[in-house]
Design an enzyme around this catalytic site. Sequence first.
Site, mmCIF file in Angstrom:
data_model
loop_
_atom_site.group_PDB
_atom_site.id
_atom_site.type_symbol
_atom_site.label_atom_id
_atom_site.label_comp_id
_atom_site.label_asym_id
_atom_site.label_seq_id
_atom_site.Cartn_x
_atom_site.Cartn_y
_atom_site.Cartn_z
ATOM 1 N N ASP A 4 -31.803 -32.228 33.250
ATOM 2 C CA ASP A 4 -32.761 -31.289 33.836
ATOM 3 C C ASP A 4 -32.072 -30.280 34.771
ATOM 4 O OD1 ASP A 4 -34.874 -30.247 35.669
ATOM 5 O OD2 ASP A 4 -36.131 -31.658 34.564
ATOM 6 N N SER B 180 -36.477 -26.218 33.644
ATOM 7 C CA SER B 180 -37.366 -27.354 33.395
ATOM 8 C C SER B 180 -38.748 -26.877 32.938
ATOM 9 C CB SER B 180 -37.435 -28.243 34.640
ATOM 10 O OG SER B 180 -37.917 -29.517 34.339
#
Length: 271
Positions: free
Chosen positions: A162, A46
């Site tokens: 993510d 991320s």
Amino acid sequence: MTKKFIQKKKLGLALGSGGWRGQAHVGVIKALVNAGIKIDFIAGTSAGAMVGGAYASSGDVEELEKVFREKIDKKSLFWAFSDPKPSLGMFKGERIKKVFEDLFGKHKIEDLKIPFCAISTDLLTGEVIEISDGNLAIAIRASTSIPFIFEPVKYKKYRLIDGGTAVPVPVKTAKQMGADVVIAVNLYKNIFPVKASKMSSVKSVLKTMQIMMYHLARHSCQVADFVIEPDIEETKVFSDPFIGFINKKGVIEAGEKETLKHIAAIKKLLS
């Protein structure tokens, strides 16, 4: 006379997720590089993929800091989040991919100055996907594909979201890349406790997601050789993940300050 540091072992950085807190990774990298420590491998999840990919592409810590201090602003973020896609996410994500290309260049991961891997998660199977080749901007876009906010990224047979949903701090990946020593950077140090009086239904949901990542991150870091946890000030129950990139308020400095405390110990590990 100060004894010159000779690095005998290969260093891997495992840069964790954390939204706007990810700017602390810039400070971590800055402190290591200015201390004469070579970074041989970078694995990022991320926000960690965003910062790690940026540094792996340029190899220039001054340019890295300039990007996050000067080039990410309210105008660029407003443009990035102006392509609504109501089916599988609030935003389609094509514009933010273009922002990544503009900021970090149109590179292939296999051509970067430092070996790099971005971590994402397949929405269809729950499988952890390590992206170590192909388009850098797409890899970062996939790793930062926050559920509900962004539409999942179509990548090969996968639908990627993510990476923080599965591996917030990719220590094992950094080891597998060839690192002798892995430094993990965990950004979730100060997200708890929470004042019950300031909670709401939306913030409750957001904090629930953070609880998951908080515990997963701590678990991931158990196999690291060294863990850095920047002391990032939390001023709200849940600080806005986007505005935080504009109102930086010492986040980069927090990463640098915490890393500088441990330079001697890190050099000992690498000697």
